[in-house]
Design an enzyme around this catalytic site. Structure first.
Site, PDB file in Angstrom:
ATOM      1  N   HIS A  65      10.719  13.483  29.510  1.00 33.89           N
ATOM      2  CA  HIS A  65      10.361  12.741  30.464  1.00 33.89           C
ATOM      3  C   HIS A  65       9.339  13.661  31.436  1.00 33.89           C
ATOM      4  CE1 HIS A  65      13.681   9.849  29.638  1.00 33.89           C
ATOM      5  NE2 HIS A  65      14.047  10.845  29.166  1.00 33.89           N
ATOM      6  N   PHE A  66       8.221  13.501  31.190  1.00 33.06           N
ATOM      7  CA  PHE A  66       7.075  14.340  32.100  1.00 33.06           C
ATOM      8  C   PHE A  66       6.707  13.636  33.414  1.00 33.06           C
ATOM      9  CE2 PHE A  66       5.585  17.474  28.404  1.00 33.06           C
ATOM     10  CZ  PHE A  66       6.918  17.931  28.518  1.00 33.06           C
ATOM     11  N   ARG A  67       7.224  12.383  33.495  1.00 32.12           N
ATOM     12  CA  ARG A  67       7.106  11.841  34.864  1.00 32.12           C
ATOM     13  C   ARG A  67       5.653  11.441  35.298  1.00 32.12           C
ATOM     14  NH1 ARG A  67      12.138  10.644  34.881  1.00 32.12           N
ATOM     15  NH2 ARG A  67      13.612  12.269  35.320  1.00 32.12           N
ATOM     16  N   HIS A 181      18.871   4.644  23.822  1.00 28.80           N
ATOM     17  CA  HIS A 181      19.792   5.394  24.572  1.00 28.80           C
ATOM     18  C   HIS A 181      20.819   4.499  24.828  1.00 28.80           C
ATOM     19  CE1 HIS A 181      20.753   7.256  28.944  1.00 28.80           C
ATOM     20  NE2 HIS A 181      21.614   6.146  28.659  1.00 28.80           N
ATOM     21  N   ASP A 313      15.754  16.027  26.103  1.00 29.84           N
ATOM     22  CA  ASP A 313      15.618  15.112  27.165  1.00 29.84           C
ATOM     23  C   ASP A 313      15.566  15.731  28.421  1.00 29.84           C
ATOM     24  OD1 ASP A 313      16.110  12.669  28.194  1.00 29.84           O
ATOM     25  OD2 ASP A 313      18.301  12.793  28.174  1.00 29.84           O
ATOM     26  N   GLY A 332      19.608  13.857  35.262  1.00 32.12           N
ATOM     27  CA  GLY A 332      18.521  14.510  34.442  1.00 32.12           C
ATOM     28  C   GLY A 332      18.191  15.899  35.104  1.00 32.12           C
TER      29      GLY A 332
END
Length: 448
Positions: A65-67, A181, A313, A332
């Site tokens: 997850h690089f946002r 998920h 993750d 996270g």
């Protein structure tokens, strides 16, 4: 630092279940020759003496997850892909729960455009499934996109798919790899209500694996597996966290033939519920880190091939966001820079071989997602590779953490092995904590 020709000499090459000493010649971003000895073919070839070091294929991380877009105060594709190459990760597959969510072809292509300009590592993205976007899902080109991501339990950026009819329709309608998920939403809500009534918002962090419980995981993952068997869908279950779920997966057939696969993440192999006391919300993940017994069972299943892939993750938040009471602290944490060094610690402890690490972090993601010409040190393949000094201790601290969020759950840990060089498509992009301002990254393609 990019040249057309690179020669890596005297490396211990770890590839396809063997370790052998040899030389590797790279030309125009491709592994051109692999042999016991290769002499420099042109005067301008860039030569690296790798004596005593191990050469691994570049790691493929299938879950990050690089946002970006929308949450760039936490991270960006540029900052996190940079951290990834410092960790030997040369290719990543990023998740759709950004702001806005990646649930239309238009939004998907916008992310590809950002990555094409800014990414330090090869890239692809998951397309997000929702309760009402089946038409968009059917437009996805399987040769150009990694796969489909479904949240069967709500997590960061709520994309919960909870309509059974919609789920069955999606499973029945696509040939894409469906990555899920799995946590049962009702179980989590009931558990949260119970403890909120007792503690208010300040629920002890030690109750996280009780709230997001073994039952929550098993109910959801067993339903997903049953649906995949019913519909014939190609299912990949992300981040297994419990011993109980392992009965759902098999090691009786080769990975290429499996229709249902599963993975484990670094944090579920490293931490246990005993660590909440020291680490607090820094190790709050969904699914939760659970017991030492669960952790040991996951490791055993990794070694016997019920679990096919190791991923991160990677999901950064700012330290200010993490430093909150239980119900307000997001789940996270950042991991791409430290995943391979952490696995190499297990090698030093005699728990796993280098060959097995490469199988689970490089070869198997390439097989599972049918990534074209990556994940191996093989003639004709793209030259993504990592040199590792197996005996070069270093300590994780603020000065060498590359994540935009500036912290790591491994802070203060000393790793015995160091990533000394990372090559992406034949170009040297990282060397001993130094980054080269070279964008050699390419969009991943798929043999489908």
């Amino acid at each position: 630092m990019s040249k057309n020709s690179v020669l890596i000499k005297n490396a211990n090459i770890v590839n396809e279940g063997t370790i052998f000493n040899g030389d590797v010649f790279i030309e125009n971003g491709i592994f051109k020759e692999i042999a016991p000895q290769i002499s420099a073919k042109t005067p301008d070839v860039q030569v690296f003496d790798a004596e005593g070091k191990y050469l691994l294929p570049g790691v493929i991380d299938d879950q990050v997850h690089f946002r970006e877009p929308g949450l760039t105060h936490k991270a960006t594709i540029e900052t996190e892909s940079r951290a990834a190459i410092a960790g030997g990760i040369t290719s990543f597959i990023e998740m759709p729960n950004t702001v806005p969510q990646t649930t239309t072809i238009k939004k998907l292509e916008e992310k590809f455009e950002i990555a094409a300009k800014t990414s330090h590592a090869n890239y692809s993205f998951m397309f997000g499934g929702t309760n009402d976007n089946l038409e968009e899902i059917l437009k996805v080109d399987p040769k150009k996109v990694a796969g489909l991501k479904l949240f069967l339990g709500s997590s960061t950026g709520n994309m919960l798919v909870d309509d059974p009819k919609v789920l069955e329709k999606i499973f029945s309608s696509t040939d894409l790899v469906i990555s899920v998920h799995c946590e049962d939403e009702q179980t989590i809500r009931d558990n949260t209500s119970k403890y909120r009534a007792e503690y208010g918002d300040d629920i002890p962090i030690e109750l996280h694996p009780i709230i997001r419980s073994e039952d929550a995981c098993y109910i959801s993952s067993s339903n997903a597996v049953a649906l995949a068997k019913k519909t014939g869908a190609r299912l990949h279950v992300f981040h297994l966290s419990t011993a109980k779920e392992l009965s759902l997966f098999t090691n009786k057939i080769p990975l290429e033939e499996k229709k249902i696969t599963a993975e484990v993440c670094i944090h579920h192999l490293w931490f246990s519920d005993e660590d909440y006391k020291e680490k607090g919300t820094l190790i709050k993940w969904n699914p939760a880190v659970k017991t030492a017994k669960d952790r040991d069972a996951l490791f055993e299943a990794l070694l016997d091939d019920r679990l096919d892939v190791i991923a991160t993750d990677h999901a950064p938040h700012t330290i200010e966001e993490k430093d909150n009471v239980y119900t307000k602290a997001p789940s996270g944490g950042p991991l791409v820079q430290h995943a391979l060094p952490a696995m190499l610690e297990f090698y030093h402890e005699g728990k796993i071989s280098l060959e097995k690490i490469v199988e689970k972090m490089c070869h198997n993601p390439a097989i599972l997602f049918q990534v074209e010409k990556r994940g191996y040190i093989k003639e004709g393949y793209y030259a993504d590779a990592v040199l590792v000094d197996i005996n070069a201790p270093w300590t994780v601290n603020k000065d060498n953490i590359a994540y935009k969020c500036g912290w790591s759950p491994f802070e203060g840990s000393t790793f015995k092995s160091r990533i000394t060089h990372t090559f992406v498509n034949g170009g040297l992009v990282y060397k001993n904590f130094k980054f080269y301002d070279v964008k050699n990254a390419q969009r991943l393609t798929f043999n489908r």
